[in-house]
Write a protein that holds these residues in place. Structure first.
Motif, short mmCIF file in Angstrom:
data_model
loop_
_atom_site.label_atom_id
_atom_site.label_comp_id
_atom_site.label_asym_id
_atom_site.label_seq_id
_atom_site.Cartn_x
_atom_site.Cartn_y
_atom_site.Cartn_z
N GLY A 107 37.91 51.83 35.57
CA GLY A 107 38.88 51.76 36.65
C GLY A 107 40.34 51.41 35.46
O GLY A 107 40.28 51.53 34.24
N THR A 108 41.61 51.11 36.09
CA THR A 108 42.59 51.03 35.37
C THR A 108 43.44 49.54 36.01
O THR A 108 42.92 49.17 37.01
CB THR A 108 43.69 52.02 35.59
N GLY A 109 43.77 48.89 34.94
CA GLY A 109 44.30 47.59 35.43
C GLY A 109 44.50 46.66 34.16
O GLY A 109 44.69 47.05 33.22
N ARG A 110 44.61 45.31 34.69
CA ARG A 110 44.67 44.26 33.75
C ARG A 110 43.24 43.73 33.37
O ARG A 110 42.52 43.26 34.19
CB ARG A 110 45.46 43.02 34.19
N PHE A 111 42.95 43.52 32.05
CA PHE A 111 41.67 43.36 31.58
C PHE A 111 41.48 41.81 31.49
O PHE A 111 42.61 41.11 31.09
CB PHE A 111 41.39 43.97 30.17
N ILE A 112 40.39 41.26 31.78
CA ILE A 112 40.13 39.67 31.87
C ILE A 112 38.57 39.67 31.13
O ILE A 112 37.89 40.33 31.46
CB ILE A 112 40.16 39.32 32.94
N ALA A 113 38.71 38.83 29.98
CA ALA A 113 37.39 38.39 29.44
C ALA A 113 37.26 36.84 29.62
O ALA A 113 37.95 36.24 29.51
CB ALA A 113 37.58 38.77 27.93
N VAL A 114 36.01 36.82 29.98
CA VAL A 114 35.46 35.46 30.59
C VAL A 114 34.35 34.95 29.57
O VAL A 114 33.71 35.59 29.38
CB VAL A 114 34.96 35.24 31.99
N GLY A 129 43.55 35.20 38.38
CA GLY A 129 44.03 36.09 39.39
C GLY A 129 43.05 37.23 39.83
O GLY A 129 43.41 38.08 40.43
N ALA A 130 41.70 36.91 39.46
CA ALA A 130 40.82 38.02 39.71
C ALA A 130 39.80 37.23 40.63
O ALA A 130 39.75 36.06 40.92
CB ALA A 130 40.07 38.51 38.41
N THR A 131 38.79 38.22 41.15
CA THR A 131 37.63 37.76 41.94
C THR A 131 36.43 38.46 41.26
O THR A 131 36.51 39.23 40.28
CB THR A 131 37.67 38.23 43.37
N LEU A 132 35.18 37.75 41.62
CA LEU A 132 33.95 38.64 41.31
C LEU A 132 33.81 39.85 41.31
O LEU A 132 33.23 40.82 40.82
CB LEU A 132 32.59 37.82 41.74
N ASP A 133 34.70 40.55 42.49
CA ASP A 133 34.47 42.05 42.98
C ASP A 133 35.30 42.89 41.88
O ASP A 133 35.26 43.95 41.60
CB ASP A 133 35.51 42.21 44.20
N ASP A 134 36.06 42.14 41.05
CA ASP A 134 36.67 42.84 39.86
C ASP A 134 35.78 42.71 38.29
O ASP A 134 36.18 43.52 37.67
CB ASP A 134 37.92 42.29 39.57
N VAL A 135 34.53 42.38 38.69
CA VAL A 135 33.66 42.16 37.42
C VAL A 135 33.08 43.59 37.27
O VAL A 135 32.60 44.14 37.73
CB VAL A 135 32.72 41.23 37.41
N LEU A 136 33.46 44.22 35.69
CA LEU A 136 32.83 45.41 35.24
C LEU A 136 31.69 45.09 34.33
O LEU A 136 30.73 46.08 34.82
CB LEU A 136 34.06 46.02 34.09
N ALA A 185 31.69 37.54 31.18
CA ALA A 185 32.09 38.46 31.96
C ALA A 185 33.29 39.31 31.63
O ALA A 185 34.21 38.63 30.98
CB ALA A 185 32.25 37.80 33.19
N PHE A 186 33.37 40.49 32.09
CA PHE A 186 34.55 41.31 31.84
C PHE A 186 35.24 41.83 33.19
O PHE A 186 34.07 42.14 33.95
CB PHE A 186 34.29 42.33 30.55
N ALA A 187 36.27 41.70 33.28
CA ALA A 187 36.77 42.11 34.51
C ALA A 187 38.00 42.87 34.43
O ALA A 187 38.62 42.88 33.04
CB ALA A 187 37.03 41.03 35.48
N LEU A 188 38.50 43.85 35.63
CA LEU A 188 39.56 44.32 35.63
C LEU A 188 40.22 44.32 36.71
O LEU A 188 39.58 44.83 37.84
CB LEU A 188 39.21 45.92 35.22
N VAL A 189 41.52 43.78 36.79
CA VAL A 189 42.11 43.59 38.03
C VAL A 189 42.88 44.79 38.33
O VAL A 189 43.86 45.45 37.38
CB VAL A 189 43.14 42.35 37.83
N PRO A 190 42.72 45.55 39.43
CA PRO A 190 43.19 46.96 39.74
C PRO A 190 44.55 46.83 39.67
O PRO A 190 45.46 45.76 39.82
CB PRO A 190 42.94 47.29 41.17
N GLU A 191 45.31 47.84 39.21
CA GLU A 191 46.80 47.81 39.09
C GLU A 191 47.58 47.54 40.40
O GLU A 191 48.68 46.85 40.07
CB GLU A 191 47.04 49.53 38.61
N THR A 192 47.14 47.44 41.58
CA THR A 192 48.05 47.33 42.72
C THR A 192 48.05 45.60 42.81
O THR A 192 48.73 44.99 43.58
CB THR A 192 47.15 47.93 43.94
N ARG A 193 47.09 44.91 42.20
CA ARG A 193 47.11 43.50 42.14
C ARG A 193 47.59 43.09 40.91
O ARG A 193 47.74 41.74 40.53
CB ARG A 193 45.69 42.86 42.63
#
Length: 147
Positions: free
Chosen positions: A26-33, A70-77, A127-135
């Protein structure tokens, strides 16, 4: 639920993943937990001797970390599991299936390790997550500098 992430369980030429997606993008803001263990807010271990209970606490800790960004479990890659006994994976997956949509499972790796930070801990998950560009534009404000 995020719809801007694509989960591919069986790329051409590969057997379907059993309990994970082979590829997520996907594209967006990357988050590493960072790796989370079964500590509660007072650093007491939850579920001593019980990998499923520990995994539930770990996923709750990951959820809280993601929420802070600003992310949720739905954003986990991607999830990486560090377990002291690989035979605990079915119980850990039971806890995972309580919080993740089975049709959109993150890419995953599991590694058996000799020990974790405390001898009572059975699992650690990063976990690694990606918040979609719209959010991504609505990221939470930073109220303090972290080091």
């Amino acid at each position: 639920m995020s719809t801007e992430l694509t989960f591919l369980n069986a790329p051409e030429g590969l057997a379907p993943g059993t309990g994970y997606s082979h590829v997520v993008w996907g594209t967006g803001r990357f988050i590493a937990v960072s790796g989370q263990c079964a500590f509660d807010q007072d650093r007491a271990i939850v579920g001593v001797g019980d990998p499923e209970a520990q995994a539930r606490q770990v996923f709750e800790n990951i959820r809280r970390c993601l929420a802070a960004a600003g992310a949720t479990l739905d954003d986990v890659l991607k999830l990486t599991y560090f377990v002291t006994d690989i035979t605990h994976l079915p119980q850990i997956r039971t806890a995972r299936n309580e919080v993740f949509d089975p049709s959109r499972l993150p890419a995953s790796s599991a590694v058996q390790v000799a020990a974790l930070i405390e001898p009572e801990l059975l699992v650690e998950i990063e976990a690694f997550a990606l918040v979609p560009e719209t959010r991504a534009a609505t990221a939470p404000a930073r109220d303090q500098e972290q080091g």
